[in-house]
Enzyme design. Structure first.
Site, PDB file in Angstrom:
ATOM      1  NE  ARG A 156      -2.883   2.380   2.903  1.00 27.52           N
ATOM      2  CZ  ARG A 156      -5.099   3.005   2.109  1.00 27.52           C
ATOM      3  NH1 ARG A 156      -5.580   1.633   2.143  1.00 27.52           N
ATOM      4  NH2 ARG A 156      -5.205   3.851   2.939  1.00 27.52           N
TER       5      ARG A 156
ATOM      6  CG  HIS B 151      -8.636   1.464  -3.461  1.00 29.03           C
ATOM      7  ND1 HIS B 151      -7.627   0.305  -2.954  1.00 29.03           N
ATOM      8  CD2 HIS B 151      -8.574   2.004  -2.249  1.00 29.03           C
ATOM      9  CE1 HIS B 151      -8.002   0.422  -1.315  1.00 29.03           C
ATOM     10  NE2 HIS B 151      -8.978   1.548  -1.316  1.00 29.03           N
TER      11      HIS B 151
ATOM     12  CD  GLN C  62     -13.291   0.473  -0.297  1.00 29.04           C
ATOM     13  OE1 GLN C  62     -11.796   0.782   0.084  1.00 29.04           O
ATOM     14  NE2 GLN C  62     -14.262   0.142  -0.777  1.00 29.04           N
TER      15      GLN C  62
ATOM     16  CG  ASP D 139     -12.312   9.157  -2.459  1.00 30.63           C
ATOM     17  OD1 ASP D 139     -12.134   9.039  -0.534  1.00 30.63           O
ATOM     18  OD2 ASP D 139     -11.120   8.939  -2.967  1.00 30.63           O
TER      19      ASP D 139
ATOM     20  CB  CYS E 122     -13.458   4.513   0.216  1.00 35.40           C
ATOM     21  SG  CYS E 122     -12.752   5.716  -0.302  1.00 35.40           S
TER      22      CYS E 122
ATOM     23  NE  ARG F 144     -10.866  -2.943   1.075  1.00 34.00           N
ATOM     24  CZ  ARG F 144     -10.176  -1.957   1.360  1.00 34.00           C
ATOM     25  NH1 ARG F 144     -10.304  -1.160   2.184  1.00 34.00           N
ATOM     26  NH2 ARG F 144      -8.253  -2.665   0.967  1.00 34.00           N
TER      27      ARG F 144
END
Length: 330
Positions: free
Chosen positions: A108, A135, A138, A231, A272, A317
């Site tokens: 990450r 991502h 996600q 987001d 997210c 997740r």
């Protein structure tokens, strides 16, 4: 013929077929059922994984750690101060060392090239926990949450409101194209996805029947929408000085109750996380003091409303990441 992704890295959903993506989602659904019913599934007790984090996280780290331990694996976490990667040791050398000690590597951080190089040199599956471009873990959680709500998602309209060139919007466009959905990027013209990625997704959409739409009109974005997604306006690694510019550009794309009312009555809201929906964070309070905004990308009434599914999404997740690790390591 069954789906087999054993030994594969998970860097971007562009690398996965619709069938493979649905396989991972089905597997995640089964893992969720087992987790909720207390059914033990320590099927990978002989495996060890390492988590490389150059960017901090709550959901990604916890999902990988809990998911790995549920599967019986050992987990090692390395933050930027715990690894010599890129400082005293090259990325390639680090990857080769880690690949001899671990069965899988999560990364990450910032550049997509880093996670690609880790996959190139390590010799083991590498999973993208977030880069500046994509991502993908996600996305599986997002789609799993939407499937739980609507079932078959083909033709369903998902609109991303805000900075439509960020990693989340990029990945939503990719997964929507792969699964035959109607993806709408709704934001300022100067914050739209890169033409190169749009071209790749249009080619995928031509095969799956997906629709890709790009507009700066919030009413068009909300019209007939099943999933409203947003987001935060300034991402990790971007300077705080951008707030004034982004607020001016993106405030018209805030997801509020008026915008939700323009979508389908059955529409859901996704995010997210983390979210600046109130003043209960240092950033949120600072923005309020500077600009007088009590909420940014989404208002508190939407975030806490009956159509919000972001906490189900956050839980998913864990189940989807578990599915990715198991499928690539089994």
């Amino acid at each position: 013929m069954g789906v087999n992704v054993r030994g594969r890295s998970f860097l971007t959903l562009l690398d996965y077929t619709p069938g493979e993506i649905n396989y991972l989602l089905d597997l995640a659904t089964e893992f969720k059922r087992m987790k909720q019913n207390g059914v033990e599934h320590k099927w990978l007790t002989d495996k060890q994984v390492v988590l490389l984090f150059e960017k901090t996280s709550t959901r990604t780290r916890c999902a990988f750690e809990v998911g790995a331990r549920d599967l019986g694996m050992g987990v090692t976490f390395l933050d930027p101060g715990s690894s010599q990667m890129g400082k005293k040791e090259s990325l390639a050398d680090t990857a080769k060392v880690l690949g001899r000690m671990f069965d899988g590597i999560e990364y990450r951080g910032f550049k997509q090239s880093v996670v690609e190089d880790l996959a190139r040199y390590s010799g083991v599956p590498v999973w993208n926990g977030l880069t500046d471009d994509f991502h993908p873990t996600q996305m599986l959680a997002d789609i799993m949450t939407a499937r739980e709500e609507f079932g078959d998602l083909r033709g369903r309209k998902l609109t991303f409101f805000g900075d439509a060139r960020n990693n989340v919007a990029n990945s939503l466009m990719v997964v929507s194209a792969k699964l035959g959905m109607h993806f709408c990027a709704c934001g300022p013209k100067e914050l739209m996805p890169k033409a190169e990625l749009v071209e790749k997704c249009q080619a995928v959409a031509a095969e799956t029947g997906a629709v890709l739409e790009f507009t700066d009109d919030v009413h068009e974005g909300a019209k007939d929408c099943d999933i409203l997604y947003t987001d935060i306006w300034v991402s990790m690694g971007e300077p705080a000085e951008l707030w004034a510019q982004r607020i001016k550009l993106l405030l018209p794309y805030q997801v509020n109750k008026e915008l939700m009312a323009e979508a389908k009555p059955t529409a859901i809201f996704l995010h997210c996380l983390p979210s600046f929906h109130d003043r209960e964070t240092t950033v949120g309070e600072d923005i309020y003091q500077q600009f007088g905004l009590p909420a940014m990308e989404v208002t508190d009434d939407v975030f806490l409303g009956k159509q919000a599914r972001q906490f189900e999404e956050a839980e998913n997740r864990m189940h989807t990441i578990k599915a990715v690790m198991y499928a690539t390591l089994k």
